[in-house]
Design a protein around this motif. Structure first.
Motif, short mmCIF file in Angstrom:
data_model
loop_
_atom_site.label_atom_id
_atom_site.label_comp_id
_atom_site.label_asym_id
_atom_site.label_seq_id
_atom_site.Cartn_x
_atom_site.Cartn_y
_atom_site.Cartn_z
N LEU A 1 5.06 9.76 4.82
CA LEU A 1 5.70 8.46 4.97
C LEU A 1 5.54 7.64 3.70
N ASN A 2 5.72 8.29 2.55
CA ASN A 2 5.57 7.61 1.27
C ASN A 2 6.90 7.08 0.77
N ASP A 3 6.84 6.23 -0.25
CA ASP A 3 8.04 5.66 -0.86
C ASP A 3 8.41 6.54 -2.05
N PRO B 1 0.84 -1.21 0.00
CA PRO B 1 0.00 0.00 0.00
C PRO B 1 0.87 1.25 0.00
N GLU B 2 0.36 2.33 -0.59
CA GLU B 2 1.09 3.60 -0.55
C GLU B 2 1.26 4.07 0.90
N GLY B 3 2.37 4.75 1.15
CA GLY B 3 2.58 5.34 2.47
C GLY B 3 1.59 6.46 2.73
N GLN B 4 1.45 6.84 3.98
CA GLN B 4 0.43 7.81 4.38
C GLN B 4 1.05 9.03 5.04
N LEU B 5 0.21 10.03 5.27
CA LEU B 5 0.63 11.25 5.93
C LEU B 5 0.30 11.18 7.42
N MET B 6 1.21 11.67 8.23
CA MET B 6 1.01 11.71 9.67
C MET B 6 1.01 13.15 10.13
N TRP C 1 0.69 3.08 14.45
CA TRP C 1 1.49 3.19 13.23
C TRP C 1 2.49 2.05 13.13
N MET C 2 2.82 1.71 11.90
CA MET C 2 3.87 0.75 11.59
C MET C 2 4.73 1.35 10.47
N MET C 3 6.06 1.37 10.67
CA MET C 3 6.97 2.01 9.71
C MET C 3 8.16 1.10 9.41
N PHE C 4 8.44 0.93 8.11
CA PHE C 4 9.59 0.15 7.66
C PHE C 4 10.53 1.05 6.87
N TYR D 1 11.23 6.56 5.93
CA TYR D 1 10.34 5.46 6.29
C TYR D 1 9.13 5.40 5.36
N LEU D 2 8.66 4.16 5.16
CA LEU D 2 7.36 3.90 4.53
C LEU D 2 6.43 3.46 5.65
#
Length: 881
Positions: A203-205, A188-193, A350-353, A248-249
Motif C-alpha cells: 500500500l505504498n505511493d 508516512p510511507e505506505g505499509q505492507l498488508m 487500517w486506513m487507506m486513501f 491505495y496509500l
C-alpha cells in the motif's frame, strides 16, 4: 439528519475531482496560446530551428526545433515550455521535421522532465518505472503518448533520446489547469498488508516524485493526486500488471509512532481561502479497513509562519453496512493558509486513501506602497504588510474616494487610447508578415547538394551518416562525400575483414561447417530453409545483418513469431485452422499491451470462454472471476502478405501443446479484423514479477516484503527449459527468449510467450535497425548478431541470459554497463575468441554449478553448447520435488 448531512457533503466531491480521461485539452503550442517567449531550449542548430518553431503541425522557420549535435543517447538537450500556471498534463504529441518535404529528422524516443517552481526538476516515469516514451517513426506523423501517471507542473522539458546525431521535434501538450494549487504533500510511507490466501499487499505511493526519508514521503506529489480513485475492493486495481493494493496509500494503526492517527502536510502555490477538503477513502470493513473517524487540520498563512493554534475538526459518521469506497468531504470553514497539516484518526485497523483534493479561492491582497513591502525567503505570499485599519471618520471616506476616481479618469482614457494604437500596429504587422510569407512561398527553394553533409564520428569503429536541417548557405563546399540516403544508417565496423560472411568462412572453416550443418539438419533447426546446398547460408553478397533471416523476426503484431521450416506453413488455407471461432462480441477490451506495423496486442476479458471451450479446457480455475486473455488483432490496413503471415502464425500456434508454452484458445477469423485469442497469466511477465521481489529471508518475513525463494527460482528455470525442450523437439526456434516473454499464473506456473517485442515497456531491450527489424541484441548469440543465424543453439544462448536475469531478480538489464554499440562490438570479440570478450558476471544468488551451466550456454562454438534436453536434465535435480 447526520446521514443526510454526510451524503450532502459527499455529493460534490466526485464532481470536483479531476478526471484524467477528460482532461485532454490542447494547451496551446499549435494555436499559439503558448507564446514564443515561453519556449526556450538548451541549444539550436540555427535561428530558423529555434524553440519557437517546435509547434505541432506548424511549418515556421525550417519546420521544427532542432538541438545541436547529440553524440550520446543520454544527451541533455531539451526543449522547455513554460505553461505560466500549474497544469495537469495527461498527453504529449510529437512530430519530426517535415520542412515541406525536405526534412529527415525526428526523435525515435524522448524523456520528460518537469518542475512546479522552475528550480527543482523531476524525471517523469510511468507506473512501471520506465522513463522513455516512444517517439516518431517518420517526419510527418504525430505520435501521442498518454502520461500515466499524469504530470502536475508549470515547466516541462522534452528531452529527445536518439541514436542519430541530429533530431528535430514539434510538440503539443494536453491537459487542463490544476485548480487545487497543491504543489506537495508529506505523509508516512505506505505499509505492507498480509491477508490469508493473498500475497503481500503493498500500500505504498509508487509514483511519488518527492524524497523518501526516515520512512516518510517529503516534498512531492503522487498517487493521491493522479485522478485515479481506488475501487471498492482494494485488492483490485485500475491498472494491469501491478501489485495488489496498488491504487491505495494505506497505514496500520499499530505502527510505532502513529499515536492513533496519520499526520499529513499539504503545501500550496500561494495563500488560498479553503472551503473543503475531499478525501477518497476505502471502507472495506470486512478486511479491517474503514474511513477515518475524525480529522483535525491546522493552518499556516505563509511558509515561515507558525501553525495557528485553532484547528478545524470534523467527525465522520461511520458506516458498517456499506463497504463501498467513498469521498469524505471535510469543511475547512473558509480558513486562509498556504500550508495545511491534518491528522486523520483511525476508526479500525487500517486506513487507506486513494485521492485527496481541495476546493479554495484565491486570496486578493490589498496593494500597499513600496515602502510597506516586506519579504520572506521562499514565500511570495508574504510580500504585503496588513492594510491599515480604516478611519472612524466615515464622512471623509466618500470625499477621498470621489477625488481619487476623478484624478484617475484621464489616466484611464490615456491607457485605453494607447492600447487601441498598439492593437492597430499589431494588426498591421500581422497583415504585412502574411503578405511577405505568401511571396516567399511562391519562390522555389531547394536544398543544394553542398548542404548535404557527412559526419564521421570520433570513434574509429562507427560511421554516422546524417542530414542536418537546412543551414545558411556556406561559402565553402564540404570536404566529404554527400549523403543521398533518405534515412540515417549506422554501420558498426568491427573490422573490415569481418563484414563479409564469405571472408568469415575462409578465415574460420569450422564456422562455415557448423552453420551449414545446423541449416541442413545437423542437430539445430535453421528457420526458413527449404533445401540446402553447400555454402547456401553464406551468401557473399549478404549485408552485415542478413536481412533474409532477420526481417521475419518481428511478426505481424510486432511480437516474435516462432521460426519453423518453410514447408510446415506453405499452401495455408482457412481449412488448416483448427481453432474454434469465438463470438467476437464476447471479447471486452481492457488494455492495449503493444503494437506492431500491422497489428496490435490487447488484454481482454472473454465472457463465457470456459463454457465455450468445454471439458478439458486449458484455462485454470478462476474462482468465478472473468477470464483474461491476450488478443492479437490484425489492423484493417494490413497488406495481403501480413494477412497471410497472420494465418500462418495461427497455424503454428495451434500446433503447440505443452504446459509451459502459451496456448492458442480460439480465433475470430470469419470477419475482419482477424484475431487470435491466447492465454494470459494474471501475474504478468516474469521480468516484472521478479523485479518487484527480494530473495526470501527472515528480514522479508518480518517486514512482509514480497519475496521468492531460491527453490522458486530454480523451479522457474526448470519450467522454461522444459518449454524450450518442447519447442526444440518440433524444430521451432523462438528467437526472443527472455524473462519478458515468460508469463506466470498465481501458482508460479510459467508459460513461454512472444509478446515482449510489441510492448513499449520493453522497447529499450531491442536495438532498432532503420528499415529492417528490431533485435534483442543483449540476449542474442554472436552468430545471430553478426550473421543473422537463428538456431536452437542461439536459443540456448538466450536461455543462459534468461537464467542470469532470473538469479539477478531482473534488477538490471544484461550488459547494463555497455551501450548497444558496445554489445555488438563484444559479439565480434566472441567471434575473434582472443580472450577479450566480456561475459555476464556471476549473480550472487546463483550456485557455482549453475553459473558454469550458463557459461556453457555462451560457448563460442555452437557444438559446445548444451541442448535443451541436457539443460532440463541438469536443472531438474536441483528442484525440491
Amino acid at each position: 439528519m447526520h446521514l443526510l448531512l454526510l451524503l450532502t457533503l459527499q455529493l460534490p466531491a466526485a464532481i470536483g475531482q479531476i478526471d484524467p480521461e477528460h482532461c485532454r485539452y490542447a494547451l496551446g503550442m499549435e494555436d499559439g496560446r503558448i507564446r514564443d517567449e515561453d519556449l526556450t531550449a538548451s541549444s539550436q542548430w540555427y535561428k530558423t530551428t529555434g524553440p519557437q518553431y517546435a509547434r505541432l503541425n506548424c511549418e515556421g522557420g525550417d519546420g521544427a526545433w532542432c538541438p545541436k549535435e547529440q553524440r550520446e543517447s543520454t544527451a541533455s538537450e531539451f526543449l522547455q515550455i513554460d505553461l505560466r500556471r500549474l497544469t495537469f498534463l495527461t498527453l504529449v504529441g510529437t512530430q519530426g521535421r517535415w520542412g515541406k518535404g525536405q526534412g529527415r529528422e525526428f526523435s525515435q524516443e524522448y524523456r520528460l522532465n518537469y518542475s512546479r517552481d522552475g528550480q527543482l526538476w523531476k524525471s517523469w516515469k510511468n507506473r512501471l518505472g520506465n522513463e522513455v516514451l516512444e517517439g516518431n517513426k517518420d517526419t510527418y506523423g504525430v505520435s501521442s503518448n498518454d502520461l500515466k501517471p499524469a504530470i502536475i507542473a508549470r515547466f516541462v522539458r522534452v528531452i529527445p533520446v536518439s541514436r542519430a546525431t541530429t533530431v528535430c521535434m514539434r510538440v503539443e501538450l494536453y491537459g487542463c489547469p490544476w485548480e487545487d494549487g497543491l504543489i506537495s504533500y508529506s505523509a508516512p510511507e505506505g505499509q505492507l498488508m498480509a491477508l490469508p490466501g493473498n500475497p503481500h499487499i503493498s500500500l505504498n505511493d509508487s509514483t511519488y516524485d518527492g524524497v523518501r526519508e526516515k520512512r516518510r514521503l517529503l516534498g512531492g506529489l503522487g498517487q493521491l493526486t493522479d485522478g485515479v480513485t481506488g475501487l471498492d475492493n482494494f485488492l483490485r486495481t485500475h491498472q494491469n500488471n501491478v501489485w495488489l493494493g496498488y491504487d491505495y496509500l494505506g497505514w496500520r494503526n499499530d505502527t510505532p509512532g502513529t499515536q492513533g492517527y496519520v499526520e499529513m502536510e499539504f503545501v500550496f502555490d500561494k495563500r488560498r481561502n479553503f472551503t473543503y477538503m475531499k478525501v477518497h477513502s476505502n471502507n472495506m470493513f470486512t478486511r479491517g479497513v474503514k474511513i477515518f473517524s475524525s480529522v483535525s487540520c491546522w493552518f499556516k498563512p505563509h511558509l515561515t509562519a507558525s501553525w495557528e493554534p485553532e484547528p478545524v475538526s470534523f467527525a465522520t459518521i461511520l458506516d458498517d453496512r456499506n463497504p463501498s469506497a467513498r469521498y469524505v468531504t471535510v469543511p475547512l470553514n473558509c480558513r486562509t493558509a498556504r500550508s495545511i497539516r491534518c491528522r486523520f484518526y483511525y476508526a479500525d485497523v487500517w486506513m487507506m486513501f486513494s485521492e485527496i483534493s481541495f476546493q479554495s479561492e484565491d486570496i486578493i491582497l490589498p496593494t500597499q506602497p513600496p515602502m510597506m513591502r516586506t519579504s520572506a525567503p521562499g514565500d511570495e505570499e508574504n510580500t504585503m504588510t496588513p492594510s491599515p485599519k480604516p478611519s472612524n471618520n466615515t464622512a471623509a471616506a466618500p470625499s477621498n474616494s470621489s477625488t481619487s476616481d476623478e484624478g484617475n479618469t484621464p489616466i484611464l482614457i490615456g491607457c485605453l487610447v494607447t492600447i487601441i494604437l498598439l492593437l492597430v500596429i499589431i494588426i498591421f504587422l500581422i497583415l504585412w508578415c502574411q503578405c511577405v510569407c505568401k511571396v516567399l512561398e511562391k519562390a522555389p527553394r531547394q536544398i543544394p547538394d553542398e548542404e548535404m553533409t557527412v559526419r564521421l564520428s570520433s570513434c574509429s569503429d562507427t560511421i554516422i551518416l546524417q542530414t542536418p536541417p537546412v543551414p545558411p548557405r556556406s561559402r565553402h563546399p564540404p570536404a566529404g562525400p554527400t549523403n543521398t540516403d533518405p534515412h540515417y544508417e549506422r554501420v558498426f565496423l568491427l573490422d573490415p575483414q569481418y563484414q563479409n560472411p564469405a571472408v568469415l568462412r575462409n578465415k574460420l572453416p569450422e564456422l562455415s561447417q557448423s552453420a551449414e550443418a545446423s541449416a541442413c539438419g545437423g542437430g539445430y533447426a535453421e528457420p526458413d530453409i527449404t533445401q540446402c546446398t553447400p555454402h547456401q547460408s553464406f551468401n557473399s553478397n549478404a549485408p552485415h545483418y542478413a536481412e533474409t533471416d532477420i526481417v521475419r523476426l518481428q511478426g505481424v503484431t510486432g511480437s516474435n513469431m516462432y521460426a519453423v521450416p518453410a514447408l510446415t506453413v506453405d499452401s495455408l488455407t482457412r481449412k488448416d485452422i483448427s481453432a474454434a471461432e469465438f463470438p467476437r462480441h464476447q471479447l471486452i477490451f481492457r488494455e492495449k499491451l503493444g503494437e506492431g506495423q500491422f497489428g496490435e496486442v490487447h488484454l481482454c476479458e472473454a465472457e463465457g470462454l470456459p463454457e465455450f471451450l468445454g471439458e478439458g479446457s486449458p484455462l485454470p480455475d478462476r474462482d468465478g472471476r472473468s477470464v483474461l486473455v491476450a488478443v492479437k488483432q490484425l489492423r484493417a490496413d494490413a497488406t495481403s502478405q501480413a494477412r497471410n503471415d497472420f494465418l500462418k502464425e495461427i497455424k503454428i500456434m495451434s500446433r503447440l501443446d505443452d504446459p509451459n508454452i502459451i496456448r492458442l484458445l480460439c480465433v475470430c477469423v470469419s470477419s475482419d479484423p482477424l484475431c487470435m485469442v491466447t492465454e494470459y497469466m494474471e501475474n504478468g511477465d516474469l521480468n516484472m514479477f521478479l523485479s518487484q521481489r527480494e530473495i526470501e529471508s527472515t528480514l522479508t518475513h518480518a517486514n512482509n516484503i514480497p519475496s521468492v525463494s531460491l527453490s522458486d527460482l530454480l523451479h522457474m528455470a526448470v519450467q522454461i527449459s522444459s518449454g524450450m525442450r518442447y519447442l526444440a523437439s518440433l524444430n521451432f526456434v523462438h528467437r526472443d527468449l527472455a524473462t519478458r516473454n515468460c508469463l506466470l499464473d498465481r501458482r508460479l506456473t510459467i508459460k513461454i510467450a512472444d509478446f515482449g517485442m510489441s510492448r513499449n515497456l520493453y522497447s529499450s531491450d531491442y536495438y532498432r535497425i532503420q528499415g529492417r527489424a528490431v533485435l534483442p541484441i543483449r540476449w542474442m548469440a554472436w552468430e545471430s548478431i553478426l550473421l543473422g543465424k537463428f538456431t536452437t543453439a542461439s536459443d540456448v544462448w538466450a536461455f543462459g541470459v534468461t537464467l542470469w536475469e532470473i538469479f539477478t531478480l531482473c534488477k538490471e538489464q544484461p550488459y547494463s554497463l555497455l551501450s548497444d554499440e558496445q554489445v555488438i562490438e563484444n559479439s565480434g570479440e566472441f567471434f575473434r575468441n582472443q580472450g577479450r570478450q566480456i561475459f555476464l558476471y556471476a549473480p550472487p544468488l546463483c550456485p557455482p554449478s549453475l553459473f558454469e551451466l550458463m557459461m556453457r550456454c555462451w560457448s563460442r562454438n555452437i557444438t559446445d553448447r548444451p541442448t535443451f534436453e541436457g539443460l532440463y536434465q541438469a536443472l531438474r535435480p536441483h528442484v525440491n520435488q
